[in-house]
Design a protein around this motif. Structure first.
Motif, PDB file in Angstrom:
ATOM      1  N   ASN A  18      25.647 -54.293 -36.515  1.00 42.11           N
ATOM      2  CA  ASN A  18      24.310 -53.917 -36.966  1.00 42.11           C
ATOM      3  C   ASN A  18      23.337 -53.809 -35.802  1.00 42.11           C
ATOM      4  O   ASN A  18      22.440 -52.975 -35.819  1.00 42.11           O
ATOM      5  N   LEU A  19      23.512 -54.662 -34.800  1.00 40.65           N
ATOM      6  CA  LEU A  19      22.620 -54.603 -33.643  1.00 40.65           C
ATOM      7  C   LEU A  19      22.946 -53.428 -32.721  1.00 40.65           C
ATOM      8  O   LEU A  19      22.058 -52.720 -32.262  1.00 40.65           O
ATOM      9  N   GLN A  32      15.707 -52.843 -42.282  1.00 40.93           N
ATOM     10  CA  GLN A  32      16.328 -53.803 -41.369  1.00 40.93           C
ATOM     11  C   GLN A  32      16.383 -53.273 -39.936  1.00 40.93           C
ATOM     12  O   GLN A  32      16.165 -54.027 -38.984  1.00 40.93           O
ATOM     13  N   ARG A  35      12.961 -53.627 -38.440  1.00 45.79           N
ATOM     14  CA  ARG A  35      12.675 -55.043 -38.200  1.00 45.79           C
ATOM     15  C   ARG A  35      13.400 -55.545 -36.957  1.00 45.79           C
ATOM     16  O   ARG A  35      12.830 -56.245 -36.124  1.00 45.79           O
ATOM     17  N   GLN A  36      14.685 -55.189 -36.816  1.00 46.60           N
ATOM     18  CA  GLN A  36      15.451 -55.582 -35.623  1.00 46.60           C
ATOM     19  C   GLN A  36      14.838 -54.976 -34.367  1.00 46.60           C
ATOM     20  O   GLN A  36      14.760 -55.642 -33.336  1.00 46.60           O
ATOM     21  N   TRP A  39      11.673 -56.982 -33.373  1.00 50.47           N
ATOM     22  CA  TRP A  39      11.949 -58.275 -32.751  1.00 50.47           C
ATOM     23  C   TRP A  39      12.597 -58.115 -31.379  1.00 50.47           C
ATOM     24  O   TRP A  39      12.359 -58.931 -30.481  1.00 50.47           O
ATOM     25  N   LEU A  40      13.395 -57.088 -31.191  1.00 48.43           N
ATOM     26  CA  LEU A  40      13.976 -56.826 -29.872  1.00 48.43           C
ATOM     27  C   LEU A  40      12.874 -56.559 -28.852  1.00 48.43           C
ATOM     28  O   LEU A  40      12.895 -57.107 -27.742  1.00 48.43           O
ATOM     29  N   ASN A 119      18.509 -49.056 -30.714  1.00 47.13           N
ATOM     30  CA  ASN A 119      17.190 -49.001 -31.333  1.00 47.13           C
ATOM     31  C   ASN A 119      16.718 -47.552 -31.484  1.00 47.13           C
ATOM     32  O   ASN A 119      16.185 -47.160 -32.527  1.00 47.13           O
TER      33      ASN A 119
END
Length: 191
Positions: A18-19, A32, A35-36, A39-40, A119
């Motif tokens: 997922n990352l 999601q 959101r990731q 935060w990254l 990203n």
């Protein structure tokens, strides 16, 4: 059971998948990914600020931290420009460090580059998702402090903050390009 859609046909993706290579199947996945990405960028801002403060570069550290946090807000709001600019500035700074020191970005730098590239991919996929969606977007949460920061703050800050982000992006990319192609312009020579 599987042909009726009563059991999931795919296994849940792992956290690392997922990352590093997010897949988007639902509106929750889109949320999601944003959101990731947020935060990254916040973690990257914190690392940059700490390293610059240790090195005595106070103004540069605050400027870069603000740049990454605002970029994270843009990613949370599905801004393709913000995702691409954050990735490209981090890549340009890694190239500049390699040019002047001969050292690569290191293990943590490579991880950040890979996550920032993922990203960009996730933001590009999520930006295409909303026009085709038939269901309403998920409600952004406000229960915890992390929810308020990641879900509510970008909604209120990004409409005005995007202009500050673009100004900081222009400054950041301009300085990095000058450093790479015309380093004498940034350093005064004492003759």
């Amino acid at each position: 059971m599987e042909t009726l859609g009563l059991t999931p046909s795919r296994k849940a993706d792992s956290m690392w998948r997922n990352l590093l290579w997010p897949t988007i199947r639902t509106e929750v996945d889109v949320d999601q990914v944003g959101r990731q990405g947020f935060w990254l960028c916040v973690i990257l801002a914190a690392f940059t600020l700490v390293i610059d403060l240790i090195g005595g570069l106070y103004i540069s550290g605050i400027r870069e931290a603000a740049f990454y946090v605002l970029g994270g807000m843009g990613v949370r709001q599905r801004s393709r420009i913000a995702a691409v600019v954050i990735f490209s500035t981090y890549l340009l700074s890694a190239i500049a460090v390699f040019k002047f020191t001969g050292r690569g970005p290191g293990f943590l730098g490579v991880i950040f580059l890979a996550l920032l590239f993922a990203n960009v991919r996730g933001t590009l996929l999520s930006a295409k998702w909303r026009p085709d969606a038939t269901e309403p977007p998920p409600i952004r949460l406000t229960t915890t402090l992390g929810d308020r920061i990641a879900d509510q703050l970008p909604i209120h800050v990004w409409p005005l903050g995007q202009w500050f982000f673009l100004a900081l992006a222009f400054l950041e990319i301009g300085l990095l390009l000058m450093l790479l192609f015309w380093p004498e312009a940034l350093f005064f020579r004492i003759v």
